[in-house]
Every structure is written in structure tokens, then in C-alpha cells.
Design a protein around this motif. Structure first.
Motif, PDB file in Angstrom:
ATOM      1  N   ALA A 132       2.352  -9.456  -6.151  1.00  0.00           N
ATOM      2  CA  ALA A 132       3.299  -9.001  -5.051  1.00  0.00           C
ATOM      3  C   ALA A 132       3.094  -7.522  -5.257  1.00  0.00           C
ATOM      4  O   ALA A 132       2.890  -6.898  -4.161  1.00  0.00           O
ATOM      5  N   LYS A 133       3.467  -6.894  -6.424  1.00  0.00           N
ATOM      6  CA  LYS A 133       3.193  -5.357  -6.572  1.00  0.00           C
ATOM      7  C   LYS A 133       1.656  -5.045  -6.221  1.00  0.00           C
ATOM      8  O   LYS A 133       1.742  -4.124  -5.739  1.00  0.00           O
ATOM      9  N   LYS A 134       0.722  -5.593  -6.553  1.00  0.00           N
ATOM     10  CA  LYS A 134      -0.646  -5.528  -6.477  1.00  0.00           C
ATOM     11  C   LYS A 134      -0.929  -5.197  -4.770  1.00  0.00           C
ATOM     12  O   LYS A 134      -1.606  -4.526  -4.324  1.00  0.00           O
ATOM     13  N   ALA A 135      -0.429  -6.337  -4.090  1.00  0.00           N
ATOM     14  CA  ALA A 135      -0.424  -6.427  -2.617  1.00  0.00           C
ATOM     15  C   ALA A 135       0.361  -5.192  -2.112  1.00  0.00           C
ATOM     16  O   ALA A 135      -0.072  -4.861  -1.130  1.00  0.00           O
ATOM     17  N   ALA A 136       1.593  -4.917  -2.566  1.00  0.00           N
ATOM     18  CA  ALA A 136       2.082  -3.792  -1.885  1.00  0.00           C
ATOM     19  C   ALA A 136       1.569  -2.321  -2.216  1.00  0.00           C
ATOM     20  O   ALA A 136       1.610  -1.591  -1.192  1.00  0.00           O
ATOM     21  N   ALA A 137       0.521  -2.379  -2.876  1.00  0.00           N
ATOM     22  CA  ALA A 137      -0.249  -1.110  -3.100  1.00  0.00           C
ATOM     23  C   ALA A 137      -1.208  -0.929  -1.728  1.00  0.00           C
ATOM     24  O   ALA A 137      -1.848   0.038  -1.492  1.00  0.00           O
ATOM     25  N   LYS A 138      -1.558  -2.051  -1.233  1.00  0.00           N
ATOM     26  CA  LYS A 138      -2.397  -2.039  -0.138  1.00  0.00           C
ATOM     27  C   LYS A 138      -1.569  -2.293   1.268  1.00  0.00           C
ATOM     28  O   LYS A 138      -2.087  -1.953   2.252  1.00  0.00           O
ATOM     29  N   GLY A 139      -0.298  -2.510   1.172  1.00  0.00           N
ATOM     30  CA  GLY A 139       0.469  -2.396   2.357  1.00  0.00           C
ATOM     31  C   GLY A 139       1.640  -3.199   2.107  1.00  0.00           C
ATOM     32  O   GLY A 139       2.107  -3.716   1.177  1.00  0.00           O
ATOM     33  N   PRO A 140       2.917  -3.243   3.275  1.00  0.00           N
ATOM     34  CA  PRO A 140       3.859  -4.086   3.021  1.00  0.00           C
ATOM     35  C   PRO A 140       3.949  -5.409   2.613  1.00  0.00           C
ATOM     36  O   PRO A 140       2.904  -6.067   3.284  1.00  0.00           O
ATOM     37  N   VAL A 141       4.842  -5.840   1.803  1.00  0.00           N
ATOM     38  CA  VAL A 141       4.786  -7.303   1.453  1.00  0.00           C
ATOM     39  C   VAL A 141       6.161  -7.890   2.019  1.00  0.00           C
ATOM     40  O   VAL A 141       6.956  -7.452   1.519  1.00  0.00           O
ATOM     41  N   PHE A 142       6.001  -8.809   2.982  1.00  0.00           N
ATOM     42  CA  PHE A 142       7.024  -9.575   3.638  1.00  0.00           C
ATOM     43  C   PHE A 142       7.381 -10.495   3.053  1.00  0.00           C
ATOM     44  O   PHE A 142       6.777 -11.655   2.449  1.00  0.00           O
ATOM     45  N   ILE A 143       8.435 -10.860   2.299  1.00  0.00           N
ATOM     46  CA  ILE A 143       9.020 -11.829   1.584  1.00  0.00           C
ATOM     47  C   ILE A 143      10.002 -12.953   2.791  1.00  0.00           C
ATOM     48  O   ILE A 143      10.802 -12.294   3.183  1.00  0.00           O
ATOM     49  N   LEU A 174       8.603  -5.647   0.263  1.00  0.00           N
ATOM     50  CA  LEU A 174       8.386  -4.775  -0.732  1.00  0.00           C
ATOM     51  C   LEU A 174       7.318  -3.666  -0.356  1.00  0.00           C
ATOM     52  O   LEU A 174       6.325  -3.836   0.300  1.00  0.00           O
ATOM     53  N   LEU A 175       7.851  -2.356  -0.899  1.00  0.00           N
ATOM     54  CA  LEU A 175       6.932  -1.403  -0.393  1.00  0.00           C
ATOM     55  C   LEU A 175       6.758  -0.466  -1.950  1.00  0.00           C
ATOM     56  O   LEU A 175       7.504  -0.553  -2.794  1.00  0.00           O
ATOM     57  N   THR A 176       5.558   0.372  -1.670  1.00  0.00           N
ATOM     58  CA  THR A 176       5.440   1.200  -2.780  1.00  0.00           C
ATOM     59  C   THR A 176       6.438   2.262  -2.773  1.00  0.00           C
ATOM     60  O   THR A 176       7.051   2.558  -1.626  1.00  0.00           O
ATOM     61  N   ILE A 177       6.979   3.094  -3.830  1.00  0.00           N
ATOM     62  CA  ILE A 177       7.811   4.240  -3.741  1.00  0.00           C
ATOM     63  C   ILE A 177       7.249   5.083  -2.797  1.00  0.00           C
ATOM     64  O   ILE A 177       7.852   6.014  -1.898  1.00  0.00           O
ATOM     65  N   GLU A 178       6.063   5.361  -2.808  1.00  0.00           N
ATOM     66  CA  GLU A 178       5.299   6.376  -1.826  1.00  0.00           C
ATOM     67  C   GLU A 178       5.458   6.107  -0.290  1.00  0.00           C
ATOM     68  O   GLU A 178       5.995   6.775   0.371  1.00  0.00           O
ATOM     69  N   ASP A 179       5.211   4.881   0.037  1.00  0.00           N
ATOM     70  CA  ASP A 179       5.420   4.323   1.455  1.00  0.00           C
ATOM     71  C   ASP A 179       7.147   4.306   1.663  1.00  0.00           C
ATOM     72  O   ASP A 179       7.273   4.725   2.696  1.00  0.00           O
ATOM     73  N   TYR A 180       7.913   4.077   0.747  1.00  0.00           N
ATOM     74  CA  TYR A 180       9.448   4.182   0.984  1.00  0.00           C
ATOM     75  C   TYR A 180       9.875   5.647   1.437  1.00  0.00           C
ATOM     76  O   TYR A 180      10.439   5.773   2.366  1.00  0.00           O
ATOM     77  N   MET A 181       9.454   6.493   0.573  1.00  0.00           N
ATOM     78  CA  MET A 181       9.762   7.880   0.630  1.00  0.00           C
ATOM     79  C   MET A 181       9.274   8.203   1.865  1.00  0.00           C
ATOM     80  O   MET A 181       9.929   9.097   2.685  1.00  0.00           O
ATOM     81  N   ARG A 182       8.012   7.749   2.383  1.00  0.00           N
ATOM     82  CA  ARG A 182       7.463   8.563   3.536  1.00  0.00           C
ATOM     83  C   ARG A 182       8.163   7.961   4.776  1.00  0.00           C
ATOM     84  O   ARG A 182       8.591   8.559   5.832  1.00  0.00           O
TER      85      ARG A 182
END
Length: 83
Positions: A18-29, A39-47
Motif C-alpha cells: 500500500a505504501k508503494k502504491a501511495a508513491a504513485k497516487g492515492p490509495v483508497f481503503i 493513504l497519501l505520501t506526506i508530500e501529497d498531503y502537505m500539498r
């Protein structure tokens, strides 16, 4: 951007995936078929969490890649329950 959807069971069984997938885009659980978490990367969340960024600004970013489909009107209209 790739959007991934995982059940909560799949997420629990493969958190690193799931973490690897979040590097490519959002992961809906999902839980019982309904999205409950993202689930988002911290960079996407901050943006996304910047207060001064409007939707228009987010869409105008050079790396913005959004897939969006409007729901069909038939799925939005439900008969009234008068009971």
C-alpha cells in the motif's frame, strides 16, 4: 497518477504494498465496500492541505493528472420513501 483501491483486509495483509502504491497516487481503503480512508505520501498531503491552494490552483499544477467521471443522473435520483 494511479489511484489504487484496497479492502481493509488487503491493506492489513500488505501494508508495504500500500505504501508503494501511495508513491504513485492515492490509495483508497474500503470497509464493507465503502471508502473509509485515503493513504497519501506526506508530500501529497502537505500539498493538498495548504490552506491557500484552491481547486483551480491544484488543477493548474504542471503535474496535475486527474481522472474524473460525473455520475449518471439516474444513479443520483432516488424515489421518495413516503412510508
Amino acid at each position: 497518477m494511479t489511484v489504487t483501491t484496497l479492502t481493509s483486509r488487503e491493506f492489513n495483509q500488505d501494508t508495504s504494498g500500500a505504501k508503494k502504491a501511495a508513491a504513485k497516487g492515492p490509495v483508497f481503503i474500503t470497509d464493507r465496500g465503502r471508502p473509509t480512508h485515503v493513504l497519501l505520501t506526506i508530500e501529497d498531503y502537505m500539498r493538498l492541505s495548504q490552506a491557500d491552494v484552491s481547486l483551480a490552483d491544484a488543477l493548474a499544477q504542471p503535474d496535475a493528472d486527474f481522472d474524473f467521471e460525473l455520475p449518471r443522473m439516474g444513479s443520483l435520483i432516488k424515489p421518495a420513501d413516503l412510508d
